[in-house]
Design a protein around this motif. Structure first.
Motif, short mmCIF file in Angstrom:
data_model
loop_
_atom_site.label_atom_id
_atom_site.label_comp_id
_atom_site.label_asym_id
_atom_site.label_seq_id
_atom_site.Cartn_x
_atom_site.Cartn_y
_atom_site.Cartn_z
N HIS A 21 -21.87 39.75 -18.55
CA HIS A 21 -23.07 40.56 -18.37
C HIS A 21 -24.06 40.08 -17.30
CE1 HIS A 21 -22.13 43.20 -21.70
NE2 HIS A 21 -21.88 42.15 -22.46
N SER A 22 -24.08 38.79 -17.04
CA SER A 22 -25.12 38.30 -16.12
C SER A 22 -24.85 38.77 -14.69
CB SER A 22 -25.17 36.77 -16.15
OG SER A 22 -23.94 36.22 -15.75
N ARG A 23 -25.94 39.07 -13.97
CA ARG A 23 -25.83 39.50 -12.59
C ARG A 23 -27.12 39.15 -11.84
NH1 ARG A 23 -27.02 44.20 -15.50
NH2 ARG A 23 -28.77 45.48 -14.71
N ILE A 24 -27.04 39.14 -10.53
CA ILE A 24 -28.24 38.91 -9.73
C ILE A 24 -29.07 40.19 -9.75
CG2 ILE A 24 -29.11 38.41 -7.42
CD1 ILE A 24 -26.54 36.86 -6.89
N PRO A 25 -30.33 40.14 -10.17
CA PRO A 25 -31.13 41.36 -10.26
C PRO A 25 -31.41 41.98 -8.89
CG PRO A 25 -32.50 39.43 -10.61
CD PRO A 25 -31.08 38.95 -10.60
N SER A 26 -31.27 43.29 -8.82
CA SER A 26 -31.60 44.02 -7.59
C SER A 26 -33.02 44.56 -7.70
CB SER A 26 -30.62 45.19 -7.40
OG SER A 26 -30.75 46.11 -8.47
N LEU A 27 -33.54 45.11 -6.62
CA LEU A 27 -34.89 45.69 -6.65
C LEU A 27 -34.96 46.83 -7.67
CD1 LEU A 27 -37.78 45.85 -5.64
CD2 LEU A 27 -36.97 47.28 -3.74
N PRO A 28 -33.96 47.76 -7.71
CA PRO A 28 -33.99 48.81 -8.74
C PRO A 28 -34.01 48.23 -10.16
CG PRO A 28 -32.46 49.42 -7.01
CD PRO A 28 -32.87 48.00 -6.73
N ASP A 29 -33.26 47.14 -10.38
CA ASP A 29 -33.26 46.49 -11.69
C ASP A 29 -34.68 46.06 -12.08
OD1 ASP A 29 -30.57 46.67 -12.34
OD2 ASP A 29 -30.07 44.84 -11.24
N GLN A 37 -29.03 47.06 -21.09
CA GLN A 37 -28.28 46.46 -19.99
C GLN A 37 -29.19 45.74 -19.00
OE1 GLN A 37 -25.85 49.52 -18.23
NE2 GLN A 37 -24.87 50.06 -20.17
N LEU A 38 -30.48 46.04 -19.05
CA LEU A 38 -31.43 45.38 -18.17
C LEU A 38 -31.55 43.89 -18.48
CD1 LEU A 38 -34.29 48.03 -18.02
CD2 LEU A 38 -32.66 47.45 -16.21
N GLU A 39 -31.12 43.48 -19.66
CA GLU A 39 -31.17 42.05 -19.99
C GLU A 39 -30.26 41.25 -19.06
OE1 GLU A 39 -31.74 38.32 -21.45
OE2 GLU A 39 -32.98 40.13 -21.51
N GLY A 40 -29.17 41.88 -18.63
CA GLY A 40 -28.27 41.20 -17.70
C GLY A 40 -28.94 40.89 -16.37
N ALA A 41 -29.98 41.67 -16.05
CA ALA A 41 -30.72 41.46 -14.80
C ALA A 41 -31.95 40.59 -15.01
CB ALA A 41 -31.14 42.80 -14.21
#
Length: 411
Positions: free
Chosen positions: A218-226, A289-293
């Motif tokens: 689940h982890s990912r690098i957050p984008s600006l939209p995130d 899903q925003l927790e991944g960001a």
């Protein structure tokens, strides 16, 4: 004396940046320093020096109001957004039992400590109004069950005076960090403690493997939209919570004023309740899903700014003038610890579940991962998981504890 809130905000941000930068430093001095001085303690203590030495005027500042009315509910939403009820249940009954035992120990420990100390020092119950000791204790209950967000909620809900609040913040931080040091020592001797109780630790291994798998998935690098979506969810639900509070509180004031005793006429009470409830509800939506960001990380940033603003209202000399409050807190923590140790022995729970279950209550998301990581780095998210459960329960359990304290005090 500095009265410009823009300057004060910058000073608080600089202090928090300094604390976190040095806490993550590999320099030998800082590694040794933070081995004995928790970073969270500095986040309270350093801002308090600004007030203690007359550098800023905390009473004239609006930063605490902004942090408590806007950042606090948003942080509650973002922190509860990541709650995974299925994940918590999958930890096994012993993990949940130890966590809830820790919560129970705090809920009943406060009233028991007040009863014991009032027998020793009857003057504790002699103070009425905002500076009453029982009111200050509600903020400790909020902090120890949920964290800084719930602590602030209790301060507003029970109309806690600044003087007793300052003393109780000192009690909270000192007692909690002493207990955290004890838990870290237990973590270093977990194998011996588990063997002595005959605890089955195979679940810990399975848990560690599962956590590592979830992290990779689940982890990912957050984008600006995130990040924009995280802000939208946090502050959007905060707006909804304010809207409900603006309707519900006046309705109860007009139609059921006698319910003031249960805080149902307080706009802030409804603000926190609605924000927490909607945050938990959002955990069952795609917003999770925003927790991944890093939704909870953003929520934690808000919490630390709140902690810093609370620190500016803390009188670090309060304990010198009120040693009885320090003893009160020690008795309270002793009840919490004693109940945990008793239940852990009865159900043969691993030391990991006991330590993390306790710190998820007492320390919250700021320090529960630290204790969990002391057992294994990959287990740190487990501390966050249980701490998030504490955020969800903190407002309700601390409020109930506050009602018990109020009943004992006869207010």
């Amino acid at each position: 004396m500095i009265t410009n809130d823009a300057i004060i905000l910058g000073m608080l941000a600089a202090i928090l940046g300094f604390v976190f930068y040095t806490a993550g430093s590999e320099h030998r001095f800082w590694k040794r320093f933070y081995r004995f001085v928790p970073a969270l303690l500095l986040c309270y203590f350093l801002p308090s020096l600004l007030t203690t030495f007359g550098i800023i005027d905390a009473e004239a500042s609006q930063l605490y109001y902004v942090a408590s009315r806007y950042l606090l509910p948003a942080s509650l939403v973002l922190l509860t957004l990541s709650i995974d009820l299925k994940g918590i249940i999958s930890l096994g009954p012993k993990a949940l039992i130890m966590f809830l035992t820790g919560t129970l120990g705090i809920v009943i420990g406060g009233p028991l400590a007040l009863i014991i100390m009032s027998a020793i020092d009857p003057d504790l119950l002699g103070v009425s109004g905002p500076e009453a000791v029982w009111r200050g204790m509600t903020t400790v209950a909020g902090s120890w069950i949920g964290g800084g967000a719930n602590q602030t909620a209790m301060k507003e809900i029970f109309s806690v005076g600044d003087q007793v609040f300052s003393a109780m913040v000192a009690v909270d931080v000192i007692i909690a960090n002493v207990w955290m040091a004890v838990l870290l020592i237990m973590a270093g001797n977990a194998k011996q403690l588990d063997a002595r109780r005959g605890a089955d630790t195979t679940a810990i291994t399975e848990l560690r493997e599962k956590v590592e798998e979830i992290q990779k998935r689940h982890s990912r690098i957050p984008s600006l939209p995130d990040l924009m979506l995280i802000a939208a969810v946090g502050f959007g639900i905060t707006a909804i919570a304010h809207a409900f509070a603006d309707v519900l509180a006046p309705w109860f004031q007009e139609n059921a004023p006698h319910l003031d005793r249960y805080s149902l006429t307080s706009p802030f009470f409804w603000l926190i309740i609605v924000a927490t409830t909607l945050g938990v509800a959002m955990a069952f939506s795609p917003a999770k899903q925003l927790e991944g960001a890093g939704a909870s990380k953003v929520g934690s940033v808000f919490i630390y700014f709140l902690v810093a603003t609370i620190g500016t209202h803390m009188d670090i000399t309060a304990l010198r003038d009120s040693p009885e409050l320090f003893l009160l807190g020690a008795i309270w923590m002793a009840v919490h610890a004693g109940l945990l140790l008793l239940v852990a022995k009865l159900i043969k729970a691993p030391t990991f579940f006991m330590a993390v279950g306790s710190q998820a209550n007492v320390g919250g998301a700021a320090s529960a991962p630290v204790v969990a990581a002391a057992f294994h780095p990959s287990l740190a998210p487990v501390g966050v998981l249980l701490a998030v459960m504490g955020y969800a329960l903190g407002t309700y359990a601390a409020w109930f504890c506050g009602l018990l304290l109020q009943t004992i005090a006869g207010s």
